[in-house]
Scaffold this motif. Structure first.
Motif, PDB file in Angstrom:
ATOM      1  N   LYS A 187      -2.830   5.849  -5.146  1.00 14.78           N
ATOM      2  CA  LYS A 187      -2.788   5.885  -6.541  1.00 14.78           C
ATOM      3  C   LYS A 187      -2.510   4.498  -7.145  1.00 14.78           C
ATOM      4  CE  LYS A 187      -0.972  10.492  -6.245  1.00 14.78           C
ATOM      5  NZ  LYS A 187       0.011  11.298  -6.262  1.00 14.78           N
ATOM      6  N   ASP A 188      -1.930   3.496  -6.582  1.00 13.75           N
ATOM      7  CA  ASP A 188      -1.308   2.163  -7.080  1.00 13.75           C
ATOM      8  C   ASP A 188      -1.811   1.088  -6.093  1.00 13.75           C
ATOM      9  OD1 ASP A 188      -0.348   0.180  -8.895  1.00 13.75           O
ATOM     10  OD2 ASP A 188       1.482   0.285  -7.947  1.00 13.75           O
ATOM     11  N   GLU A 189      -2.735  -0.191  -6.451  1.00 10.91           N
ATOM     12  CA  GLU A 189      -3.243  -1.028  -5.628  1.00 10.91           C
ATOM     13  C   GLU A 189      -2.327  -2.091  -5.278  1.00 10.91           C
ATOM     14  OE1 GLU A 189      -6.560  -2.055  -2.814  1.00 10.91           O
ATOM     15  OE2 GLU A 189      -6.267   0.036  -4.230  1.00 10.91           O
ATOM     16  N   THR A 190      -1.407  -2.264  -4.509  1.00 12.55           N
ATOM     17  CA  THR A 190      -0.670  -3.463  -4.176  1.00 12.55           C
ATOM     18  C   THR A 190      -0.786  -3.785  -2.764  1.00 12.55           C
ATOM     19  OG1 THR A 190       1.466  -2.394  -3.856  1.00 12.55           O
ATOM     20  CG2 THR A 190       0.931  -2.987  -6.067  1.00 12.55           C
ATOM     21  N   ARG A 191      -0.197  -4.943  -2.391  1.00 11.16           N
ATOM     22  CA  ARG A 191      -0.164  -5.241  -0.874  1.00 11.16           C
ATOM     23  C   ARG A 191       0.274  -4.432   0.015  1.00 11.16           C
ATOM     24  NH1 ARG A 191      -1.708  -9.764   1.880  1.00 11.16           N
ATOM     25  NH2 ARG A 191      -0.625 -10.198   3.836  1.00 11.16           N
TER      26      ARG A 191
END
Length: 179
Positions: free
Chosen positions: A55-59
């Protein structure tokens, strides 16, 4: 997007997958496994495949994406086929046998070593020196095998100890004599 996380997971015919808001339950012929799923991941079942979406694109979220896809894949494989490990006792007088729910190891100590076998793990001893372990949960299987192995890890001089099947022990030369 994680390369491993975006791969679909094929669900065999004898496996049933149910997904609540925070828990994924996988049932098969060898058992039932549950895995809590973080809120940043979505798991949906489409045409006999499971797809893990982010849902959320972080490392850190991308790394969790690949991790949970692999954990879910291991759950599906475990309940449909089971995982197995083979341990080999190598040394003079090293023996193993199963008595009820206890694995008894003779490893050269002054006393036999008794290890309680969890109910989700199946242990079979072949020819007193080969231990076959089967379970549907890969993590529990590895932990139990490591607990057995910790009693006599392989040593590099004579190669004695408890080895995984196919493991190569790097041997050391030992003392060199007078010249």
């Amino acid at each position: 997007m994680s390369r491993i996380g975006k791969l679909p997971i094929k669900i065999p015919a004898n496996v049933n997958v149910t997904n609540d808001d925070s828990t994924l339950v996988v049932k098969g012929q060898f058992g039932t496994l549950e895995q809590p799923i973080p809120k940043i991941l979505g798991v949906e079942q489409i045409d006999g495949n499971l797809i893990v979406s982010l849902k959320d694109e972080t490392r850190t979220n991308r790394s969790l994406h690949g991790l949970y896809r692999t954990l879910i894949n291991n759950m599906v494989i475990g309940v449909s086929e089971q995982f197995s490990l083979t341990l080999i006792l190598q040394g003079v007088g090293y023996r193993a046998n199963v008595q009820g729910t206890t694995l008894v190891l003779n490893l050269g100590f002054s006393h036999p070593v008794n290890i309680n076998v969890p109910e989700t793990i199946l242990v079979e001893v072949v020819q007193n020196t080969t231990i076959n372990i089967k379970a549907c949960d890969k993590e529990q299987l590895g932990l139990f095998a490591a607990e057995i192995r910790s009693w006599r890890p392989p040593e590099p001089y004579k190669g004695k100890g408890i080895l995984y099947s196919g493991e190569q022990i790097l041997r050391k030369a030992g003392k060199s004599g007078k010249k």
